[in-house]
Design a protein around this motif. Structure first.
Motif, PDB file in Angstrom:
ATOM      1  N   THR A 170     -20.677  28.942  33.765  1.00 10.08           N
ATOM      2  CA  THR A 170     -20.722  28.507  32.375  1.00 10.08           C
ATOM      3  C   THR A 170     -20.516  29.735  31.501  1.00 10.08           C
ATOM      4  N   THR A 171     -20.482  29.539  30.192  1.00  9.91           N
ATOM      5  CA  THR A 171     -20.287  30.668  29.284  1.00  9.91           C
ATOM      6  C   THR A 171     -21.513  31.570  29.201  1.00  9.91           C
ATOM      7  N   GLU A 172     -22.644  31.117  29.723  1.00 10.04           N
ATOM      8  CA  GLU A 172     -23.834  31.957  29.657  1.00 10.04           C
ATOM      9  C   GLU A 172     -24.390  32.348  31.021  1.00 10.04           C
ATOM     10  N   GLY A 173     -23.741  31.950  32.100  1.00 11.16           N
ATOM     11  CA  GLY A 173     -24.237  32.370  33.393  1.00 11.16           C
ATOM     12  C   GLY A 173     -23.557  31.666  34.551  1.00 11.16           C
ATOM     13  N   GLU A 174     -24.094  31.882  35.746  1.00  8.79           N
ATOM     14  CA  GLU A 174     -23.594  31.177  36.928  1.00  8.79           C
ATOM     15  C   GLU A 174     -24.786  30.664  37.726  1.00  8.79           C
ATOM     16  N   TYR A 175     -24.589  29.532  38.373  1.00 14.37           N
ATOM     17  CA  TYR A 175     -25.682  28.867  39.090  1.00 14.37           C
ATOM     18  C   TYR A 175     -25.179  28.414  40.462  1.00 14.37           C
ATOM     19  N   ALA A 212     -14.392  36.510  26.691  1.00 15.89           N
ATOM     20  CA  ALA A 212     -14.373  36.823  25.262  1.00 15.89           C
ATOM     21  C   ALA A 212     -14.426  38.330  25.048  1.00 15.89           C
ATOM     22  N   VAL A 213     -15.240  39.032  25.836  1.00 14.27           N
ATOM     23  CA  VAL A 213     -15.333  40.485  25.722  1.00 14.27           C
ATOM     24  C   VAL A 213     -14.024  41.132  26.175  1.00 14.27           C
ATOM     25  N   LEU A 214     -13.412  40.600  27.238  1.00 16.20           N
ATOM     26  CA  LEU A 214     -12.126  41.128  27.689  1.00 16.20           C
ATOM     27  C   LEU A 214     -11.078  41.016  26.585  1.00 16.20           C
ATOM     28  N   ALA A 215     -11.015  39.864  25.937  1.00 12.30           N
ATOM     29  CA  ALA A 215     -10.050  39.669  24.846  1.00 12.30           C
ATOM     30  C   ALA A 215     -10.361  40.595  23.684  1.00 12.30           C
ATOM     31  N   TYR A 216     -11.638  40.758  23.379  1.00 14.56           N
ATOM     32  CA  TYR A 216     -12.050  41.635  22.285  1.00 14.56           C
ATOM     33  C   TYR A 216     -11.633  43.077  22.559  1.00 14.56           C
ATOM     34  N   ALA A 217     -11.620  43.462  23.817  1.00 16.23           N
ATOM     35  CA  ALA A 217     -11.219  44.823  24.185  1.00 16.23           C
ATOM     36  C   ALA A 217      -9.712  45.025  24.102  1.00 16.23           C
ATOM     37  N   GLY A 218      -8.934  43.937  24.143  1.00 11.13           N
ATOM     38  CA  GLY A 218      -7.486  44.051  24.049  1.00 11.13           C
ATOM     39  C   GLY A 218      -6.708  43.463  25.194  1.00 11.13           C
ATOM     40  N   VAL A 219      -7.359  42.685  26.072  1.00 13.70           N
ATOM     41  CA  VAL A 219      -6.675  42.037  27.201  1.00 13.70           C
ATOM     42  C   VAL A 219      -5.989  40.768  26.699  1.00 13.70           C
ATOM     43  N   ASP A 220      -4.710  40.596  27.052  1.00  8.37           N
ATOM     44  CA  ASP A 220      -3.922  39.472  26.553  1.00  8.37           C
ATOM     45  C   ASP A 220      -3.844  38.298  27.516  1.00  8.37           C
ATOM     46  N   ALA A 221      -4.029  38.536  28.794  1.00  5.98           N
ATOM     47  CA  ALA A 221      -3.899  37.449  29.768  1.00  5.98           C
ATOM     48  C   ALA A 221      -4.761  37.733  30.993  1.00  5.98           C
ATOM     49  N   VAL A 222      -5.269  36.657  31.573  1.00  4.94           N
ATOM     50  CA  VAL A 222      -6.097  36.742  32.779  1.00  4.94           C
ATOM     51  C   VAL A 222      -5.693  35.607  33.713  1.00  4.94           C
ATOM     52  N   THR A 268      -1.631  33.350  23.820  1.00  2.37           N
ATOM     53  CA  THR A 268      -2.530  34.366  24.342  1.00  2.37           C
ATOM     54  C   THR A 268      -3.665  34.616  23.367  1.00  2.37           C
ATOM     55  N   PRO A 269      -4.819  35.023  23.897  1.00  5.73           N
ATOM     56  CA  PRO A 269      -5.155  35.322  25.293  1.00  5.73           C
ATOM     57  C   PRO A 269      -4.981  34.091  26.180  1.00  5.73           C
ATOM     58  N   ALA A 270      -4.251  34.266  27.276  1.00  9.10           N
ATOM     59  CA  ALA A 270      -3.809  33.137  28.079  1.00  9.10           C
ATOM     60  C   ALA A 270      -4.362  33.186  29.500  1.00  9.10           C
ATOM     61  N   LEU A 271      -4.396  32.003  30.091  1.00 10.43           N
ATOM     62  CA  LEU A 271      -4.685  31.845  31.510  1.00 10.43           C
ATOM     63  C   LEU A 271      -3.341  31.682  32.200  1.00 10.43           C
ATOM     64  N   VAL A 272      -2.969  32.633  33.063  1.00  6.57           N
ATOM     65  CA  VAL A 272      -1.604  32.684  33.579  1.00  6.57           C
ATOM     66  C   VAL A 272      -1.527  32.495  35.081  1.00  6.57           C
ATOM     67  N   ASP A 273      -2.381  31.672  35.635  1.00  7.36           N
ATOM     68  CA  ASP A 273      -2.374  31.434  37.083  1.00  7.36           C
ATOM     69  C   ASP A 273      -1.023  30.996  37.610  1.00  7.36           C
ATOM     70  N   VAL A 320     -11.617  28.717  22.820  1.00  8.10           N
ATOM     71  CA  VAL A 320     -12.586  29.149  21.806  1.00  8.10           C
ATOM     72  C   VAL A 320     -12.229  30.546  21.303  1.00  8.10           C
ATOM     73  N   VAL A 321     -11.878  31.435  22.210  1.00 10.30           N
ATOM     74  CA  VAL A 321     -11.514  32.798  21.841  1.00 10.30           C
ATOM     75  C   VAL A 321     -10.295  32.799  20.920  1.00 10.30           C
ATOM     76  N   ARG A 322      -9.279  31.999  21.256  1.00  7.04           N
ATOM     77  CA  ARG A 322      -8.084  31.933  20.405  1.00  7.04           C
ATOM     78  C   ARG A 322      -8.434  31.424  19.014  1.00  7.04           C
ATOM     79  N   ARG A 323      -9.315  30.422  18.953  1.00  4.87           N
ATOM     80  CA  ARG A 323      -9.737  29.898  17.655  1.00  4.87           C
ATOM     81  C   ARG A 323     -10.458  30.976  16.845  1.00  4.87           C
ATOM     82  N   ARG A 324     -11.305  31.733  17.511  1.00  3.20           N
ATOM     83  CA  ARG A 324     -12.045  32.797  16.840  1.00  3.20           C
ATOM     84  C   ARG A 324     -11.103  33.889  16.319  1.00  3.20           C
ATOM     85  N   ILE A 325     -10.063  34.214  17.079  1.00  5.01           N
ATOM     86  CA  ILE A 325      -9.100  35.205  16.615  1.00  5.01           C
ATOM     87  C   ILE A 325      -8.364  34.686  15.393  1.00  5.01           C
ATOM     88  N   ARG A 326      -7.950  33.416  15.441  1.00  6.46           N
ATOM     89  CA  ARG A 326      -7.278  32.832  14.267  1.00  6.46           C
ATOM     90  C   ARG A 326      -8.151  32.936  13.021  1.00  6.46           C
TER      91      ARG A 326
END
Length: 585
Positions: A174-179, A148-158, A27-32, A220-226
């Protein structure tokens, strides 16, 4: 509660953990594949424990689609008799409560996506209401841009619901928008779904891409937390959408929530690349502690100087020149954005020697306001016979002149207009300004250093309460603190600018008037570490990285906190603190 979620590393409210299902997830994990029932989110075919309808059972496997026959699921339980079942509660952010489950799924979070303040308030409200070692799950909200913002706020899984729906609508994420797909001449991705010809790319491929992009962003988020660098990443990532910027700033205003969860030290550098860095917990905490805990113990004049790119400042060429001109005849304090003011005794204390910032030579109004406020509070608390400002015109002098006017001071300026602090004329002026001032001794500055660090770490007055009658040995910054009998009490840790106590030092700490950060344990003698289940009570002021005294019916020890105080008490697993020295009592 069962043993299905454990936190391994923390970066503010963000946590790197392990969700232990049939296939463990980081976590933060993708739990589909765990959230298999579209209606209830979690599988709920087994009997609800204790008749509590808010509790839902999660099957410990992946791959059952919604609507799978009950007998198929029951046969899985028969085939896996040794597998316990973790549980999750679906709760509302308006009235969250602890149901004793392993995870909590927020039912109404989808309605507040796009509203930064509402989202943050919901996450904080839920996170504060549930135990620290349980997973917080948000369904139907995550995209590569916001996760990334969700994880920063304290969300563990989506889950990928939102990303999948957008894919079926022909929206490429994408990480910067949608098209819209029809607007893309080429695909800015090389995931498996995007490797074929552009003209063959379908909405089904778009769904697959969106999932891949979300999974990649979570990695990427997990790497940044580490690395302890998630905030640096979020400051840039949040810029891609206004409500995310608002969410990040709203989190900064949730001081108690973030401060409690933010370590007092870390190995990672702190990048202050935007003005949002001024609101970071580490920076606000440093400024607050310096202006409420630090006390000047020198009788000499104050010399204000600019910071340096090299850390600690005293190892930079500019500060070496300042020291040669001053010759220990004045107390040196550095002015810097975004840290504020840094007394020479605290130049190695996190984050004073760990930050890096963009150097343009121009200060923004926000920077000037923040640093001048820190300097004003510092000078209101600390008295000096004279104040000398050895600072350049741009930014630094503006700050000093503001405070000079506010406090009605008489400041001497030694850098000529348009000059530089390291110019020969400037250095000559500085030396001349201190002519006739008495030098203070090496012993005095080293003694004051360990007392200042104790004040910063433990509280106002702790330095005098602990180290009023001691002496220091070895060379700065690896100072050792000894009592009159030559017993070592503590060692300065130059990497973080903190103090590491011996058992004798811990005993002196407990017996002194200094505030004690105490962890009470059960009747055992710890070796190496204390696990959370062994903690009976802990001081709520404890932060990750703090020096702590560990006491129990059979042991007395000292070590470093790996959880914040309340988390130690609430958690049923994980390392609460690492033990450095311990004795059986």
């Amino acid at each position: 509660m069962t043993d299905y979620f454990e936190i391994h590393e923390r970066d503010g409210a963000a946590r790197l953990g392990e969700l232990r299902l049939e296939s463990p997830l980081s976590t933060p994990a993708l739990v589909d594949d765990v959230l298999v029932d579209a209606g209830s989110l979690w599988s709920a075919d087994r009997e609800v424990p204790d008749g509590d309808e808010s509790r839902l059972t999660v099957l410990p496997h992946r791959g059952f689609p919604g609507g799978t026959a009950a007998e198929v699921r029951e046969s899985f339980a028969v085939d896996h008799p040794d597998v316990d079942y973790p549980s999750a509660a679906v709760i509302s952010s308006e009235s969250p409560a602890d149901h004793g489950t392993d995870a909590y799924v927020v039912s109404d979070v989808q309605s507040i996506v796009g509203h930064g303040e509402a989202l943050v308030e919901a996450v904080v409200r839920v996170r504060e209401a549930i135990p620290a070692d349980t997973a917080l799950v948000c369904s139907g909200v995550a995209t590569p841009r916001n996760v990334a913002v969700l994880a920063y706020a304290g969300v563990d899984a989506v889950d990928a619901t939102r990303a999948v729906v957008k894919g079926t609508q022909g929206k490429y994420l994408t990480t910067e928008g949608e098209y819209f797909l029809e607007d893309l001449d080429e695909l800015p991705c090389s995931c498996p779904a995007c490797r074929g010809p552009r003209e063959d790319f379908s909405r089904e491929d778009c769904v697959e891409h969106n999932r891949n992009a979300l999974a990649a962003e979570l990695a990427v988020v997990r790497r940044r937390i580490r690395d302890g660098r998630l905030r640096d990443y979020v400051e840039g990532q949040a810029r891609h959408e206004q409500w995310l910027t608002a969410a990040m700033r709203e989190l900064d205003s949730q001081w108690s929530y973030l401060e409690e969860r933010t370590p007092i030290l870390r190995d990672a550098a702190l990048d202050a690349a935007t003005e949002d860095a001024l609101r970071r917990v580490e920076i606000q905490r440093f400024a607050d502690r310096v202006t409420t805990r630090y006390r000047n113990r020198f009788a000499n004049p104050l010399v204000l100087v600019p910071c340096s790119a090299r850390k600690p400042y005293s190892e930079s060429q500019s500060h070496e020149q300042f020291h040669r001109a001053i010759q220990w005849r004045a107390h040196l304090v550095s002015i810097t954005s975004p840290i504020g003011v840094v007394p020479q005794e605290l130049e190695t204390t996190y984050p004073a020697q760990h930050y890096d910032t963009v150097v343009t030579g121009r200060w923004s109004e926000d920077e000037k306001r923040f640093v001048s406020e820190a300097l004003r509070r510092y000078l209101e608390r600390n008295e000096y016979p004279r104040i000398v400002a050895h600072v350049p015109d741009e930014g630094y002098r503006d700050v000093v002149e503001r405070v000079e006017a506010e406090l009605d001071l008489d400041v001497e300026y030694t850098v000529p207009e348009g000059g530089h602090p390291t110019d020969d004329d400037s250095l000559s002026n500085l030396s001349a300004a201190l002519s006739g001032e008495l030098k203070y001794s090496k012993r005095e500055r080293e003694h004051n250093t360990v007392r200042a660090i104790a004040d910063y770490l433990l509280g106002d007055g702790a330095g005098d309460a602990l180290f009023d009658d001691v002496r220091t040995t070895s060379r700065y910054p690896r100072l050792q603190v000894r009592d009159a009998d030559e017993t070592q009490l503590a060692t300065m840790v130059p990497q973080y600018g903190t103090l590491s106590f011996t058992l004798e030092g811990a005993e002196r700490w407990v017996e002194s008037d200094a505030p004690v950060k105490r962890v009470e344990i059960d009747g055992f003698v710890p070796h190496g570490s204390v696990l959370a289940p062994g903690v009976v009570d802990a001081d709520e002021e404890i932060r990750v990285g703090d020096e702590v005294v560990v006491e129990g019916p059979k042991a007395f020890g000292v070590g470093r906190a790996e959880m914040f105080g309340r988390e130690m008490v609430e958690s049923t697993r994980g390392v609460a603190c690492e033990i450095r020295h311990v004795e059986e009592t």
